[in-house]
Structures are given as structure tokens and as C-alpha cells.
Design a protein around this motif. Structure first.
Motif, mmCIF file in Angstrom:
data_model
loop_
_atom_site.group_PDB
_atom_site.id
_atom_site.type_symbol
_atom_site.label_atom_id
_atom_site.label_comp_id
_atom_site.label_asym_id
_atom_site.label_seq_id
_atom_site.Cartn_x
_atom_site.Cartn_y
_atom_site.Cartn_z
ATOM 1 N N PRO A 144 0.817 -1.221 0.000
ATOM 2 C CA PRO A 144 0.000 0.000 0.000
ATOM 3 C C PRO A 144 0.846 1.264 0.000
ATOM 4 O O PRO A 144 2.002 1.263 0.445
ATOM 5 N N TYR A 145 0.279 2.317 -0.505
ATOM 6 C CA TYR A 145 0.969 3.605 -0.532
ATOM 7 C C TYR A 145 1.226 4.063 0.905
ATOM 8 O O TYR A 145 0.336 4.016 1.758
ATOM 9 N N GLY A 146 2.442 4.501 1.166
ATOM 10 C CA GLY A 146 2.781 4.977 2.508
ATOM 11 C C GLY A 146 3.161 3.886 3.471
ATOM 12 O O GLY A 146 3.361 4.141 4.655
ATOM 13 N N GLN A 204 3.501 6.344 12.165
ATOM 14 C CA GLN A 204 2.360 5.562 11.718
ATOM 15 C C GLN A 204 2.419 5.419 10.199
ATOM 16 O O GLN A 204 2.567 6.402 9.476
ATOM 17 N N THR A 205 2.312 4.208 9.707
ATOM 18 C CA THR A 205 2.314 3.977 8.271
ATOM 19 C C THR A 205 1.075 3.180 7.892
ATOM 20 O O THR A 205 0.382 2.627 8.739
ATOM 21 N N SER A 206 0.817 3.118 6.595
ATOM 22 C CA SER A 206 -0.342 2.366 6.118
ATOM 23 C C SER A 206 -0.190 0.894 6.449
ATOM 24 O O SER A 206 0.893 0.308 6.306
ATOM 25 N N ALA A 207 -1.288 0.290 6.880
ATOM 26 C CA ALA A 207 -1.272 -1.144 7.170
ATOM 27 C C ALA A 207 -1.379 -1.925 5.866
ATOM 28 O O ALA A 207 -2.120 -1.550 4.951
ATOM 29 N N TRP A 208 -0.631 -3.023 5.786
ATOM 30 C CA TRP A 208 -0.671 -3.892 4.615
ATOM 31 C C TRP A 208 -1.700 -4.978 4.909
ATOM 32 O O TRP A 208 -1.414 -5.940 5.607
ATOM 33 N N MET A 209 -2.890 -4.794 4.394
ATOM 34 C CA MET A 209 -3.999 -5.684 4.711
ATOM 35 C C MET A 209 -4.364 -6.556 3.514
ATOM 36 O O MET A 209 -4.207 -6.166 2.360
ATOM 37 N N HIS A 210 -4.850 -7.748 3.835
ATOM 38 C CA HIS A 210 -5.409 -8.659 2.833
ATOM 39 C C HIS A 210 -6.602 -9.305 3.511
ATOM 40 O O HIS A 210 -6.451 -10.253 4.283
ATOM 41 N N GLY A 211 -7.788 -8.751 3.263
ATOM 42 C CA GLY A 211 -8.946 -9.202 4.017
ATOM 43 C C GLY A 211 -8.768 -8.812 5.475
ATOM 44 O O GLY A 211 -8.505 -7.662 5.805
ATOM 45 N N ARG A 212 -8.853 -9.785 6.357
ATOM 46 C CA ARG A 212 -8.650 -9.543 7.792
ATOM 47 C C ARG A 212 -7.211 -9.821 8.217
ATOM 48 O O ARG A 212 -6.887 -9.738 9.392
#
Length: 546
Positions: A342-344, A359-367
Motif C-alpha cells: 500500500p501507498y505509505g 504511523q504507516t499504512s497497514a498492509w492488509m489482505h482481508g482480515r
């Protein structure tokens, strides 16, 4: 101290140690600074005492205790000078440059929660070493600010083992009751046996004194300004758990205390109420910490860790997967690298600096939340840069109820050995490659697992890459305990297609159903009751493989 002659500047011991001056004195001994006449410039601390104390260990017994100990927070005993005609003997030990906690407190006033917390964590680590010492645990019994030196590196050094004792399993009464008023536990003045919880009480009394401006417990209540900080309630709660009158009502081990201290220093709420005869703690939200590692390199810990995270997601359960600092970076590429991050986003291993936001963007995939290492990260050579405390700060900031750490085969890392004590499960992965089972790495992993206290029920074995072959039964019997899960060897076609499509094979429709089924026994333990689905009918694909 009984009539023992003072040593004077210039006096010599054993033809090697020249006394310079007195540096300390207690009820049963004196400590002098001495210079080594053979090693020019080397200084030692010389402890002088009668051979037999009126109470506690004899001087020879104290020497025998110290000679068997080796810990960075203890002074090292280097020599013993036998008793003179007057019955006086000498211990020659490391000379520690620094000040006692008592002296620091007198000179600087309140040391502040963070500094006191750092020293408390170090004493926890030391007490864990002493209380787990073999063949017999050692109970220190005399913790107080004047017995804790703070060296020039701002680390604790515990001194004076005069009333320490070996713990007698099954014993009920100490031979002698000893301790310092204001710091000693109640059982030190009654006819009951002291144990590791006695030292934890004393540590609580030391914390109470240091954080309340020198008030001794329970001489009078701490002033109203006691810890006037945002963490005051957390410290009060923790100290109260240590200062319970009955040992069974206190925190039960240095390990348990260390966990709560880490949470407190990370700015977190204290752990939930103790809920069992052994005093185990759990977070109020029932969070689980799972360490997934290989028995040896290449067995598939990353594959299993990702499969667990994605299977939990399909059960409606959130999780966080962290790639441990000792690993070779792999997860970043598996997730699609720069094309999908993800960006950031900034890796957790890149600590905040002037050009990095906290704080940076979380790298999420679903939950599922991913915390991979950067692709150019150094791996094993840098694993010690991240400590147990760093991981606690990271772990307990996560909102998901399950946190998974992919450990690869780096079980020797000190941060992992310590986290292993706090983990709910240690998932160990092995594959059918027979020659690896007797490898040096496998033996090291077994030794590391055996060193984890109370590991019964915590270690879960997973047989990975299961496929029918003639010696399959022999392989499964090679596991120390029967594998809880048997993960099949996925068809190479699925692996290749997923790699070229830059997708996780664990999310391939055909593979996902098989992995969900084979990991079901472990998923039942990790997922919240509302999220667990009953096992379904085995697929034809699974039946064909197993």
C-alpha cells in the motif's frame, strides 16, 4: 560486624591483592577496593567476612553459590582466600564502577517510571535465571536498593549473596528467617519456607519505595502524589499484585512479572486478572500469540504461517503475521512486492526517524495484516537488533485477536527464546526429508524448545508436505509428539501458477479448501468460538493425498 580487624591501605592478600581503601560495609562483611599486583591497572572488590555467619549462608557457601553463577547482571567471583587464624576469609570479585540504587535515589530524587521499569525488567531477567538455576533454584531473599548497583552502562548488578539460599522442593520451613524490614516478604519472618515469590515481593517493595519518594512499605501509605503520571494506575495495580501477603495471591514468577512490565512500559493496560492456580495471565480480549518455526531450514514455516493467517480470515477471524527479524526476507516477494504494497507503507523493522512517520499504512489482505521484512534486509546477522521489549511494543499494539510470528529456523535468537515463554503456542514444522532430521539445525531447535519452561501443551507439531510414500509411517513416528496437523504437498501446477500470477497459493480455491481442512485442529485452538466452523466433509483431493 563482629571483631574483625580492619584492613589498611597497602595491606596485601595472598601475595597478589593490595588493599587501597574501604568502599562499603554491612552487618556481616566489609568490602575493599584492591589493585592486582600481577595485572597492572586491574582492580578488584575484596569482600571480608567471618568464615561462618551467625545467620544465612556460611562465607564458603556464599563462594560456592557465586562460583556456579554466570550472568551479566551479577559480579563474577574470581578468587577465594581461605580463612586466617582469626577465622576471616575473603572473596575476590569484579569491581563494579557505579552507584547503588539507594545512592542514586538520594542524589537524584525520583528516577521516573521508565528508568525504574528498565531496572525492574533487568532484575526480572536475573531472578528468572536464579530461580531456574540447576540443580537447585536460588532464592536471593535480600533485595533492597542498597544491594543493587547501577554500573557505568546503566545496567543493574546484584551484589551481596549473604542470605541467599537454595530452594528445597517440598520443604516447608527455612532454617533461619532473615530479611530487611520494609523489603522482606512476610514469610521471611514466620516459620514458612521462602520461594521465588519471596523475591518478587521484595522487588515490589523496591518499586514502591523508588516510585513513591523513598516510602517503605508498609510503614505508611505512599503520598497522594505517588506516580502522578498517565501510567500511575497501571503501576499501582502491578505493585499491588507483588505485595500481597499470601504468596499464592501474588504474581507467581519472574516470567509473569516481566510480561506485565513490558506491557506497562509500552503504555498498555495491565494484563487481565490471574485466573488459575499457577497464576497465568491472559489479555482481556483473549488474544493469542503463536510462534511458527521450522525444525530445520526449508521445512516450510512461512508456508504454514501464511496458511494459518488466510484460514483464520476465512473463518472471519482477524490476525497479524510478522516476519521475524532473523529471517531471510521472503514474505514481501510472496505478497507481490512493490506492486501490491500500500501507498505509505513502511516496514516495522525500519524504526521511526526524521524521514519516517511513526504511523504507516497497514498492509492488509482481508482480515490478515502483513508485517514483512524489507526485501534488502540483512536477516540473521541483524536479528538481535530487535529485542523482546521491541516485539512486545509491536505485538500488543495490534488489534487482532491472533498474532503469528514466522520464526523460520532462528530459535536461537534471544528475543525469540524469551517470547517463547509468553507464547500460547509454538508451532514447529517438519517435512519428509529424512537427512535433515539429524542435522545440526534440528538438534539446536530441539534444545531451544526444551529450554522453554512449562512447554507442555504449548508445542504443536505440523507435518508439512505430506504425500503418500513407503516410509510415511516411519516419518510421522519421528516427530517427538504426533503431529496435530498434516499439511499436504500441493501440486506443483498450483505452486507455479500462483507464483506467475503473483498470488498466494494459500488463496487458490483448490488449495484453500484443503489447507482449511488439514489445519482445522489448530484453527480450533486459535479462533474465537464464534468464528470456528465444524469440520466439513473431506474433499476428494484431500482423501487422495492422505
Amino acid at each position: 560486624m563482629p571483631s574483625v580487624p580492619h584492613l589498611r591501605s597497602g595491606d596485601q592478600l595472598a601475595g597478589r591483592y593490595r588493599i587501597r581503601h574501604l568502599i562499603g560495609q554491612g552487618g556481616m562483611s566489609r568490602v575493599y577496593l584492591a589493585e592486582d599486583m600481577r595485572l597492572v591497572g586491574k582492580q578488584w572488590a575484596v569482600k571480608q567476612s567471618l568464615t561462618e555467619y551467625e545467620n544465612g549462608l556460611s562465607f564458603r557457601e556464599e563462594a560456592e553459590v557465586l562460583i556456579g553463577l554466570d550472568h551479566p547482571f551479577l559480579p563474577k567471583l574470581v578468587d577465594y582466600v581461605p580463612p586466617t587464624e582469626e577465622g576471616v576469609a575473603y572473596l575476590i570479585m569484579d569491581f563494579i564502577k557505579g552507584k547503588t540504587l539507594q545512592k542514586l535515589h538520594e542524589e537524584e530524587g525520583p528516577l521516573g517510571p521508565e528508568r525504574v521499569g528498565k531496572y525492574a525488567l533487568q532484575l526480572c531477567e536475573l531472578f528468572r535465571y536464579l530461580h531456574e538455576h540447576r540443580p537447585k533454584p536460588i532464592i536471593y531473599r535480600d533485595l533492597k536498593p542498597s544491594n543493587v548497583m547501577i554500573d557505568e552502562q546503566d545496567n543493574v548488578r546484584l551484589i551481596d549473596f549473604g542470605i541467599a539460599r537454595n530452594y528445597r522442593q517440598g520443604g516447608t520451613v527455612d532454617t533461619i528467617q532473615l530479611g530487611t524490614l520494609g523489603y522482606a516478604a512476610p514469610e521471611q519472618f514466620t516459620r514458612t519456607q521462602t520461594d521465588p515469590r519471596t523475591d518478587l515481593y521484595s522487588l515490589g517493595a523496591v518499586l514502591y519505595s523508588l516510585l513513591s519518594g523513598g516510602v517503605l512499605y508498609p510503614s505508611r501509605p505512599a503520598p497522594g502524589s505517588f506516580l502522578a503520571s498517565g501510567q500511575a494506575e497501571g503501576w499501582r495495580s502491578l505493585i499491588a499484585k507483588l505485595l500481597m501477603e499470601r504468596p499464592e495471591d501474588r504474581l507467581q514468577s519472574a516470567e509473569e512479572l516481566g510480561r506485565e512490565l513490558n506491557r506497562l512500559l509500552a503504555g498498555l493496560k495491565p494484563l487481565g486478572q490471574r485466573n488459575g492456580p499457577r497464576g497465568e495471565s491472559s489479555t482481556s480480549d483473549g488474544a493469542r500469540l503463536v510462534l511458527v518455526g521450522s525444525l530445520y531450514p526449508g521445512a516450510g514455516s512461512t508456508f504454514v504461517a501464511v496458511a494459518l493467517a488466510r484460514s483464520l480470515d476465512r473463518l472471519g477471524q482477524a490476525s497479524t503475521l510478522i516476519e521475524h527479524a532473523g529471517n531471510r526476507p521472503e514474505l514481501f516477494a510472496l505478497l507481490g512486492g512493490e506492486q501490491t504494497q500500500p501507498y505509505g507503507y513502511s516496514s516495522y523493522i525500519e524504526r521511526p526517524g526524521p524521514h519516517r512517520p511513526e504511523q504507516t499504512s497497514a498492509w492488509m489482505h482481508g482480515r490478515s495484516e502483513w508485517l514483512p521484512l524489507p526485501p534488502d534486509y540483512g536477516g540473521r546477522g541483524r536479528s538481535e537488533e530487535w529485542t523482546e521489549e521491541d516485539y512486545y511494543r509491536l505485538l500488543y499494539d495490534k488489534k487482532g485477536p491472533v498474532t503469528i510470528i514466522d520464526c523460520s529456523c532462528d530459535w536461537g535468537a534471544s528475543s525469540l527464546l524469551r517470547l517463547s515463554r509468553s507464547a500460547d503456542y509454538l508451532v514447529i514444522v517438519g517435512d519428509p526429508m529424512a537427512y535433515k532430521w539429524s542435522s545440526h539445525e534440528a538438534m539446536e531447535t530441539i534444545a531451544a524448545l526444551e529450554s522453554v519452561p512449562d512447554n507442555s501443551g504449548k508445542i504443536v507439531w505440523v507435518a508439512n508436505k505430506c504425500t503418500p510414500f513407503r516410509q510415511m509411517k516411519e516419518w510421522l513416528r519421528a516427530f517427538p509428539d504426533p503431529p496435530l496437523c498434516r499439511v499436504p504437498l500441493l501440486p506443483e501446477k498450483l505452486l507455479l501458477e500462483s507464483a506467475w500470477e503473483e498470488k498466494l497459493v494459500q488463496d487458490h480455491k483448490e488449495a484453500a479448501s484443503v489447507l482449511q481442512e488439514t489445519l482445522q485442529p489448530l484453527l480450533k485452538r486459535l479462533a474465537s468460538p464464534a468464528g470456528v466452523k465444524p469440520p466439513g466433509r473431506r474433499t476428494a483431493f484431500l482423501t487422495r493425498l492422505l
